[in-house]
Design a protein around this motif. Sequence first.
Motif, PDB file in Angstrom:
ATOM      1  N   GLU A  74     -10.949  -1.529  -3.121  1.00  0.00           N
ATOM      2  CA  GLU A  74     -10.363  -1.962  -4.123  1.00  0.00           C
ATOM      3  C   GLU A  74     -11.148  -2.322  -5.247  1.00  0.00           C
ATOM      4  O   GLU A  74     -11.004  -2.199  -6.362  1.00  0.00           O
ATOM      5  CB  GLU A  74      -9.599  -3.138  -3.526  1.00  0.00           C
ATOM      6  CG  GLU A  74      -8.484  -2.948  -2.585  1.00  0.00           C
ATOM      7  CD  GLU A  74      -7.631  -1.818  -2.710  1.00  0.00           C
ATOM      8  OE1 GLU A  74      -7.661  -0.982  -3.407  1.00  0.00           O
ATOM      9  OE2 GLU A  74      -6.795  -1.751  -1.682  1.00  0.00           O
ATOM     10  N   THR A  97      -6.173   5.146  -0.487  1.00  0.00           N
ATOM     11  CA  THR A  97      -4.931   4.256   0.039  1.00  0.00           C
ATOM     12  C   THR A  97      -4.239   4.631   1.150  1.00  0.00           C
ATOM     13  O   THR A  97      -4.220   3.842   2.225  1.00  0.00           O
ATOM     14  CB  THR A  97      -4.196   4.164  -1.379  1.00  0.00           C
ATOM     15  OG1 THR A  97      -4.381   3.834  -2.410  1.00  0.00           O
ATOM     16  CG2 THR A  97      -2.911   3.620  -0.677  1.00  0.00           C
ATOM     17  N   GLN A 103      -6.349   3.208   3.793  1.00  0.00           N
ATOM     18  CA  GLN A 103      -6.352   1.859   3.908  1.00  0.00           C
ATOM     19  C   GLN A 103      -5.034   1.592   4.808  1.00  0.00           C
ATOM     20  O   GLN A 103      -5.037   0.567   5.436  1.00  0.00           O
ATOM     21  CB  GLN A 103      -6.031   1.242   2.438  1.00  0.00           C
ATOM     22  CG  GLN A 103      -7.506   1.312   1.747  1.00  0.00           C
ATOM     23  CD  GLN A 103      -7.263   0.916   0.392  1.00  0.00           C
ATOM     24  OE1 GLN A 103      -6.177   0.783  -0.129  1.00  0.00           O
ATOM     25  NE2 GLN A 103      -8.288   0.729  -0.546  1.00  0.00           N
ATOM     26  N   GLU A 144       1.048  -1.207  -0.147  1.00  0.00           N
ATOM     27  CA  GLU A 144       0.015  -0.104  -0.082  1.00  0.00           C
ATOM     28  C   GLU A 144       0.901   1.432   0.093  1.00  0.00           C
ATOM     29  O   GLU A 144       0.592   2.362  -0.906  1.00  0.00           O
ATOM     30  CB  GLU A 144      -0.893   0.151   1.310  1.00  0.00           C
ATOM     31  CG  GLU A 144      -1.934  -1.070   1.071  1.00  0.00           C
ATOM     32  CD  GLU A 144      -3.319  -0.870   0.227  1.00  0.00           C
ATOM     33  OE1 GLU A 144      -3.118   0.033  -0.836  1.00  0.00           O
ATOM     34  OE2 GLU A 144      -4.106  -1.443   0.237  1.00  0.00           O
ATOM     35  N   GLU A 172      -4.215  -6.650  -4.968  1.00  0.00           N
ATOM     36  CA  GLU A 172      -4.953  -6.182  -3.681  1.00  0.00           C
ATOM     37  C   GLU A 172      -6.122  -6.926  -3.511  1.00  0.00           C
ATOM     38  O   GLU A 172      -6.197  -7.452  -2.462  1.00  0.00           O
ATOM     39  CB  GLU A 172      -5.310  -4.867  -3.757  1.00  0.00           C
ATOM     40  CG  GLU A 172      -3.957  -3.925  -3.888  1.00  0.00           C
ATOM     41  CD  GLU A 172      -4.296  -2.343  -3.698  1.00  0.00           C
ATOM     42  OE1 GLU A 172      -3.896  -2.013  -2.792  1.00  0.00           O
ATOM     43  OE2 GLU A 172      -5.149  -1.932  -4.570  1.00  0.00           O
TER      44      GLU A 172
END
Length: 164
Positions: free
Chosen positions: A143, A52, A55, A22, A113
Amino acid sequence: MAAVKSMQDLFLHTLQDIYDAEKQILRALPKMAKKAGTGELKQAFEQHRDETQGQIERLTQVFEMLDKRARGMHCHAIEGLVEEAKEVMDEVEDEQVLDAGLLSAAQAVEHYEISRYGTMIAWAKQLGLNDAAKLLEETLEEEKKTDQILNKLALGNVNRKAAA
Ligand SMILES: [Fe+2]
Ligand SMILES: [Fe+2]
């Protein structure tokens, strides 16, 4: 690979791998956004860059749940995919063809991912880490949504313009 003796170890190893992945993606997306000619593609990359960031934050929470320090382990797979995106950026001159190439490189990243998060959710549930599974599921949905947005752009007009 550090000694992996149990399913817990394997889960942690994979968490460290995706954490590093990531971070690599976070660095690559602004470069891809800068190169993208189609406004919608640029916007999709920028939006996913922000996602992201969130994440990565979720992954640090999963580390906390495991009582482990958030630490990455170099993800060779993403390095390779990012490298391929760079090749496209360096070598493709036609702006429309470049967008088609960037899109395909980005979708390869999303599919990696999706595969990783799918596995980690299954393992987390098996290990009784249900709160971790929930966090990872939120990311997996992002994703998948990103992949769908990219797919729509590719099939909508990016590929057609590239082929024209
Ligand atoms: Fe991601
Ligand atoms: Fe992603």
